[in-house]
Motif scaffolding. Structure first.
Motif, short mmCIF file in Angstrom:
data_model
loop_
_atom_site.label_atom_id
_atom_site.label_comp_id
_atom_site.label_asym_id
_atom_site.label_seq_id
_atom_site.Cartn_x
_atom_site.Cartn_y
_atom_site.Cartn_z
N ASN A 17 1.04 -1.27 0.41
CA ASN A 17 0.23 -0.15 0.33
C ASN A 17 0.31 1.02 0.10
O ASN A 17 2.11 1.41 0.46
CB ASN A 17 -1.33 0.01 1.08
CG ASN A 17 -0.29 -0.28 2.65
OD1 ASN A 17 0.66 -0.34 2.34
ND2 ASN A 17 -0.73 -0.52 3.41
N LYS A 18 0.40 2.21 -0.09
CA LYS A 18 1.13 3.23 0.06
C LYS A 18 2.15 4.28 1.03
O LYS A 18 2.95 4.56 0.54
CB LYS A 18 0.13 4.85 -0.66
CG LYS A 18 -0.77 4.93 0.33
CD LYS A 18 -2.07 5.58 -0.20
CE LYS A 18 -3.07 6.39 0.46
NZ LYS A 18 -3.84 7.26 0.19
N ARG A 23 0.49 -4.65 5.95
CA ARG A 23 -0.60 -4.74 6.10
C ARG A 23 -0.83 -6.24 7.31
O ARG A 23 -1.74 -6.78 8.28
CB ARG A 23 -1.96 -5.39 5.28
CG ARG A 23 -1.92 -4.66 4.44
CD ARG A 23 -2.29 -4.56 3.19
NE ARG A 23 -2.58 -2.93 2.32
CZ ARG A 23 -2.98 -2.29 1.07
NH1 ARG A 23 -3.58 -3.84 0.42
NH2 ARG A 23 -2.68 -2.12 0.92
N LEU A 24 -0.21 -7.99 6.66
CA LEU A 24 -0.21 -8.82 7.92
C LEU A 24 0.23 -8.46 9.47
O LEU A 24 -0.86 -9.60 9.88
CB LEU A 24 0.32 -10.08 7.08
CG LEU A 24 0.64 -10.51 5.34
CD1 LEU A 24 1.49 -11.28 5.36
CD2 LEU A 24 -1.03 -10.93 5.15
N PHE A 25 0.75 -8.10 9.27
CA PHE A 25 1.28 -7.55 11.12
C PHE A 25 0.40 -6.55 11.22
O PHE A 25 -0.28 -7.49 12.74
CB PHE A 25 2.50 -6.76 10.96
CG PHE A 25 2.34 -6.27 12.67
CD1 PHE A 25 3.02 -7.08 13.35
CD2 PHE A 25 2.32 -5.09 12.87
CE1 PHE A 25 3.10 -6.45 14.93
CE2 PHE A 25 2.00 -4.96 14.43
CZ PHE A 25 3.28 -5.64 15.00
#
Length: 53
Positions: A17-18, A23-25
């Motif tokens: 993402n920017k 994200r997984l964390f």
């Protein structure tokens, strides 16, 4: 008024993402029953029907 619990799959978590954060964390920090925001992304270049979580 209470809302029913809903379980759903979230896809795209491995895509960058920017902000370049992991994200997984962030997903692993969530706990069952925790509220999330669902935000339509009509300008998403990959999927105009995408919903940000």
């Amino acid at each position: 008024m209470s809302r029913p619990d809903i379980s759903l799959a979230v896809v795209g978590a491995i895509h960058e993402n920017k902000e370049r954060n992991n994200r997984l964390f962030e997903i692993r920090l969530c706990v069952p029953g925790e509220a999330v925001d669902l935000v339509p992304e009509p300008k998403n270049p990959f999927d105009p029907s995408a919903i940000a979580v």
